[in-house]
Structures are given as C-alpha cells and as structure tokens.
Design a protein around this motif. Structure first.
Motif, PDB file in Angstrom:
ATOM      1  N   SER A 151     -14.607   3.004 -12.801  1.00 21.18           N
ATOM      2  CA  SER A 151     -13.405   3.044 -11.972  1.00 21.18           C
ATOM      3  C   SER A 151     -12.636   1.746 -12.182  1.00 21.18           C
ATOM      4  N   VAL A 152     -11.311   1.845 -12.272  1.00 24.58           N
ATOM      5  CA  VAL A 152     -10.484   0.655 -12.494  1.00 24.58           C
ATOM      6  C   VAL A 152      -9.658   0.314 -11.251  1.00 24.58           C
ATOM      7  N   ALA A 153      -8.998   1.295 -10.678  1.00 26.23           N
ATOM      8  CA  ALA A 153      -8.126   0.981  -9.546  1.00 26.23           C
ATOM      9  C   ALA A 153      -7.960   2.165  -8.618  1.00 26.23           C
ATOM     10  N   ARG A 154      -7.862   1.849  -7.344  1.00 19.58           N
ATOM     11  CA  ARG A 154      -7.431   2.840  -6.360  1.00 19.58           C
ATOM     12  C   ARG A 154      -5.909   2.774  -6.314  1.00 19.58           C
ATOM     13  N   VAL A 155      -5.292   3.916  -6.478  1.00 21.60           N
ATOM     14  CA  VAL A 155      -3.837   3.971  -6.587  1.00 21.60           C
ATOM     15  C   VAL A 155      -3.255   4.622  -5.337  1.00 21.60           C
ATOM     16  N   PRO A 156      -2.663   3.823  -4.460  1.00 19.92           N
ATOM     17  CA  PRO A 156      -1.957   4.407  -3.313  1.00 19.92           C
ATOM     18  C   PRO A 156      -0.643   5.024  -3.788  1.00 19.92           C
ATOM     19  N   PHE A 157      -0.139   5.959  -3.030  1.00 22.61           N
ATOM     20  CA  PHE A 157       1.152   6.549  -3.358  1.00 22.61           C
ATOM     21  C   PHE A 157       2.171   6.159  -2.298  1.00 22.61           C
ATOM     22  N   TYR A 158       3.312   5.704  -2.785  1.00 24.31           N
ATOM     23  CA  TYR A 158       4.355   5.133  -1.942  1.00 24.31           C
ATOM     24  C   TYR A 158       5.519   6.113  -1.835  1.00 24.31           C
ATOM     25  N   LEU A 166       9.416   4.142   2.521  1.00 25.46           N
ATOM     26  CA  LEU A 166       9.299   4.669   3.871  1.00 25.46           C
ATOM     27  C   LEU A 166       7.876   4.617   4.415  1.00 25.46           C
ATOM     28  N   ALA A 167       6.892   4.805   3.535  1.00 22.43           N
ATOM     29  CA  ALA A 167       5.514   4.876   4.009  1.00 22.43           C
ATOM     30  C   ALA A 167       4.553   4.804   2.832  1.00 22.43           C
ATOM     31  N   VAL A 168       3.274   4.592   3.165  1.00 22.49           N
ATOM     32  CA  VAL A 168       2.192   4.604   2.183  1.00 22.49           C
ATOM     33  C   VAL A 168       1.271   5.760   2.545  1.00 22.49           C
ATOM     34  N   ALA A 169       0.896   6.556   1.532  1.00 28.19           N
ATOM     35  CA  ALA A 169       0.088   7.746   1.775  1.00 28.19           C
ATOM     36  C   ALA A 169      -1.406   7.436   1.750  1.00 28.19           C
ATOM     37  N   SER A 170      -1.804   6.387   2.456  1.00 24.96           N
ATOM     38  CA  SER A 170      -3.188   5.934   2.488  1.00 24.96           C
ATOM     39  C   SER A 170      -3.623   5.743   3.931  1.00 24.96           C
ATOM     40  N   LEU A 171      -4.936   5.561   4.106  1.00 25.74           N
ATOM     41  CA  LEU A 171      -5.440   5.246   5.438  1.00 25.74           C
ATOM     42  C   LEU A 171      -5.239   3.775   5.789  1.00 25.74           C
ATOM     43  N   LYS A 172      -5.072   2.934   4.749  1.00 25.16           N
ATOM     44  CA  LYS A 172      -4.850   1.509   4.959  1.00 25.16           C
ATOM     45  C   LYS A 172      -3.510   1.102   4.369  1.00 25.16           C
ATOM     46  N   ARG A 173      -2.872   0.124   4.991  1.00 26.26           N
ATOM     47  CA  ARG A 173      -1.634  -0.411   4.425  1.00 26.26           C
ATOM     48  C   ARG A 173      -1.930  -1.071   3.072  1.00 26.26           C
ATOM     49  N   ALA A 174      -0.951  -1.015   2.199  1.00 23.22           N
ATOM     50  CA  ALA A 174      -1.118  -1.620   0.880  1.00 23.22           C
ATOM     51  C   ALA A 174      -0.950  -3.128   0.974  1.00 23.22           C
ATOM     52  N   PRO A 175      -1.865  -3.902   0.367  1.00 22.79           N
ATOM     53  CA  PRO A 175      -1.738  -5.357   0.437  1.00 22.79           C
ATOM     54  C   PRO A 175      -0.450  -5.876  -0.178  1.00 22.79           C
ATOM     55  N   GLN A 176       0.123  -5.111  -1.128  1.00 24.86           N
ATOM     56  CA  GLN A 176       1.369  -5.549  -1.763  1.00 24.86           C
ATOM     57  C   GLN A 176       2.574  -5.365  -0.851  1.00 24.86           C
ATOM     58  N   MET A 177       2.496  -4.398   0.060  1.00 21.67           N
ATOM     59  CA  MET A 177       3.612  -4.087   0.952  1.00 21.67           C
ATOM     60  C   MET A 177       3.090  -3.971   2.383  1.00 21.67           C
ATOM     61  N   PRO A 178       2.575  -5.049   2.950  1.00 21.04           N
ATOM     62  CA  PRO A 178       1.902  -4.960   4.257  1.00 21.04           C
ATOM     63  C   PRO A 178       2.820  -4.567   5.402  1.00 21.04           C
ATOM     64  N   PHE A 216      -4.190  11.157   7.070  1.00 26.61           N
ATOM     65  CA  PHE A 216      -3.514  11.396   5.787  1.00 26.61           C
ATOM     66  C   PHE A 216      -4.023  10.404   4.745  1.00 26.61           C
ATOM     67  N   ASP A 217      -4.592  10.923   3.664  1.00 23.73           N
ATOM     68  CA  ASP A 217      -5.145  10.080   2.603  1.00 23.73           C
ATOM     69  C   ASP A 217      -4.961  10.785   1.273  1.00 23.73           C
ATOM     70  N   ALA A 218      -4.033  10.294   0.467  1.00 25.43           N
ATOM     71  CA  ALA A 218      -3.750  10.903  -0.837  1.00 25.43           C
ATOM     72  C   ALA A 218      -4.084   9.966  -1.992  1.00 25.43           C
ATOM     73  N   ASP A 219      -4.820   8.878  -1.715  1.00 26.06           N
ATOM     74  CA  ASP A 219      -5.163   7.926  -2.771  1.00 26.06           C
ATOM     75  C   ASP A 219      -5.867   8.613  -3.938  1.00 26.06           C
ATOM     76  N   ALA A 220      -5.630   8.099  -5.132  1.00 26.85           N
ATOM     77  CA  ALA A 220      -6.345   8.555  -6.328  1.00 26.85           C
ATOM     78  C   ALA A 220      -7.051   7.355  -6.948  1.00 26.85           C
ATOM     79  N   VAL A 221      -8.186   7.602  -7.564  1.00 24.28           N
ATOM     80  CA  VAL A 221      -8.901   6.544  -8.273  1.00 24.28           C
ATOM     81  C   VAL A 221      -8.756   6.781  -9.763  1.00 24.28           C
ATOM     82  N   PHE A 222      -8.211   5.802 -10.456  1.00 20.84           N
ATOM     83  CA  PHE A 222      -8.028   5.875 -11.905  1.00 20.84           C
ATOM     84  C   PHE A 222      -9.182   5.139 -12.581  1.00 20.84           C
ATOM     85  N   GLY A 223      -9.623   5.682 -13.691  1.00 16.92           N
ATOM     86  CA  GLY A 223     -10.708   5.009 -14.386  1.00 16.92           C
ATOM     87  C   GLY A 223     -10.976   5.615 -15.756  1.00 16.92           C
ATOM     88  N   LEU A 224     -12.047   5.138 -16.368  1.00 21.43           N
ATOM     89  CA  LEU A 224     -12.409   5.535 -17.718  1.00 21.43           C
ATOM     90  C   LEU A 224     -13.465   6.631 -17.718  1.00 21.43           C
TER      91      LEU A 224
END
Length: 321
Positions: free
Chosen positions: A119-126, A219-231, A244-252
């Motif tokens: 796994s490389v990153a959890r990707v929130p959707f904005y 307008l919002a983040v589609a995650s259970l937690k606020r994004a650290p980049q846009m608190p 509401f949780d639409a996060d995806a995990v990207f990886g190899l």
C-alpha cells in the motif's frame, strides 16, 4: 539488508534457496504500470515511489501508463505478465473491490491473478466546484441539485471508479440526482471542471493546487477524518452524511506467482520510502496520506471494500460502459 531478507524469507518458509533467489533479484529495470491516465493519482504515486525504489534496488524503475476500462487494461497487462518480479501495477483499490461488481465479464480475476504487494497512500476524495459557481457550501450544493434534478453534471475518472461511487453515495444519501460524465482519468475530469463543462466532482487531490490558487472551491472531504492538507474543510460525515467514507487505498500489485521474497522486499522498500520526510511531503502535497501496510493487511483492505462497496453498487445499479 541481508538480515532483512533472511528474516522475511524464513518467516515465509523459503529457506536458504529463497534467500538466494531474493538476493539475485533485481538484475534488470523494473516497470510499474499505472492503470489510469497521466496526471491522475495512480500515475503520480507511481512516480513518487519510483525514485526511492530505484535508489534502494539499484535498477531503473520505469513508469508506464495503460489507462482504460476503469483500470482493467493496465490490470490485465500486469496479470498476464511474467511473475518474474519485474512488472508491477500501481492501482486504486477500486480495480479489486469495484470492478468485479460492475463488469459482467473481466479478462482476468483480480483476486486470483494479482497479489497485493504494498500500500502506498490512502486517497481521500475532495468535493470541488468552480470558484465562480453560485454554490458556496455543501448545503448549497444539495439545495441546487434538488432545485435542478438531473440538470447538473459531475465527472469521474471512469464509470465505477472510486470518485464515481463517492458521488453516487452522496446523491443517494441526499436524495438528489446528477448526470455522470465518465473520463479516462482524474486529470481530464478536472480539466473539464475548470473549463466549465461539468458542475462538480470528487477529486483525488490534484485539485488542491487550484483550490489554493482560487480557481476552485472545496466543499467537503469524503472521509471520516479531515484531510491534513485541508484541515479547515469539513467531512461529509460532519455535514450530516453519517459514516460517509469513500477513501481508496492505492498501491502496488504483482502477477500471481511472483516470489514471496520479492514481494516482501518491495513491501519493505516502499514502507521505508514512505517514512522519508521528502516522500511523505510529496504524497501529502498531492492531497493523499501515506499508508504503509503489510501485503496481508493491504489484501484484507481490498477484500473488505469488495464486500462494502458491492452493496452500494447493487443499490445504485452501477454497471460498466
């Protein structure tokens, strides 16, 4: 490094022969296939980790884009590649957890023909709109969609992609409708949002620079937690869409049959890279969150999402083009 390989090999029951095979690898350049268009999350994350992997493995790590069919074209290519440790796939978890539900027939079975590596990153959707949109916040978007049923449009990287599901989940929970416009990646969808061809989208993070420059409004983040980049940006859970949780995990991923020692080596090097301040900073700049996991935990995440998202797909009647 030898002790790391020995520990991994012995834990996997490989013995001295497995250790020797891992030490003999790699002997040639390694390819990472990103299964979405250039400029999207898969492409960018592949390029972020290619440099530290090159340094750690002593061989060039090349990134090649094979987008199309919701990531299936790139997935098929890697699934049918030789399991020799020289071809890997960078993909969102959607190819594993979404595509089996929406494609009546796939040319490969992600669960059988690919194995999770790292796994490389959890990707929130904005959730973003243009800065000149009359919609000022999420409440305003819902009101606008209700006042204009079927007249507003949203983009996504493709039919059945994680951002598409995020929008379907949002409209389903708010009792609204909007026209879905699928693209061959996140970058083309973002381009059309900026150009005024669509009204909103759930973006994997490449929109943040345009939010900061004033071209887009988040307008919002589609995650259970606020994004650290846009608190300062609230989650949809906070705004009333509970859970509401639409996060995806990207990886190899690797072709099935790839030696376990090679998988463990790549996993260890990726996790080591994700601990580097420069790598973490780059991933966070993309709007993503570094997410180091073991191969087993990465696989478990995909299996859980396969079950969870299948319910959404059936309820919304989502099918591939």
């Amino acid at each position: 490094m030898k002790s790391l390989l020995a520990t991994a090999a012995l834990a996997l029951g490989l013995g001295p022969c497995g250790i020797a095979q891992a030490q003999d690898w790699p002997r040639q350049p390694i390819k990472i296939v990103a299964n979405f268009a250039p400029g999207g999350a898969a492409d960018q994350l592949a390029r972020v980790i290619s440099a530290p992997l090159h340094e750690a493995l002593g061989q060039p790590v090349l990134v090649e884009n094979k987008g199309g069919a919701g990531g299936n074209l790139g997935g098929d290519f890697v699934a049918k590649s030789s399991p020799d440790g020289y071809t890997f796939l960078m993909s969102s978890g959607g190819m594993v957890s979404i595509n089996p539900h929406i494609y009546a027939k796939m040319s490969f079975d992600p669960a059988k023909d690919l194995v999770p590596v790292a796994s490389v990153a959890r990707v929130p959707f904005y959730l973003v709109v243009r800065a000149d949109s009359p919609v000022k916040d999420f409440k305003g978007l819902v009101a606008d969609l209700k006042a204009n049923p079927g007249k507003r449009s949203f983009g996504s990287p493709g039919n059945g992609s994680s951002p598409h599901l995020a929008a379907e989940m949002m409209t389903g929970q708010t009792g609204t409708t909007a026209i879905h416009v699928p693209y061959r990646g996140a970058a083309p969808a973002l381009t059309d949002l900026l150009g005024g061809q669509i009204d909103f989208l759930f973006d994997p993070g490449i929109s943040i620079q345009h939010v900061r420059s004033g071209k887009l409004r988040m307008l919002a983040v589609a995650s259970l937690k606020r994004a650290p980049q846009m608190p300062e940006v609230p989650t949809l859970d906070e705004l009333g869409l509970k859970g509401f949780d639409a996060d995806a995990v990207f990886g190899l991923y690797a072709p099935a049959g790839t030696r376990p020692a090679v998988i463990q080596r790549i996993n260890a090097e990726v996790n080591r890279a994700l601990a580097l301040p420069a790598v973490r900073a780059t991933i966070e700049t993309l709007g993503n969150v570094p997410e180091p996991l073991t191969p087993a935990a990465f696989g478990d995440k995909g299996a859980a999402d396969l079950k969870r998202l299948g319910a959404v797909i059936r309820e919304r009647g989502i099918r591939a083009d």
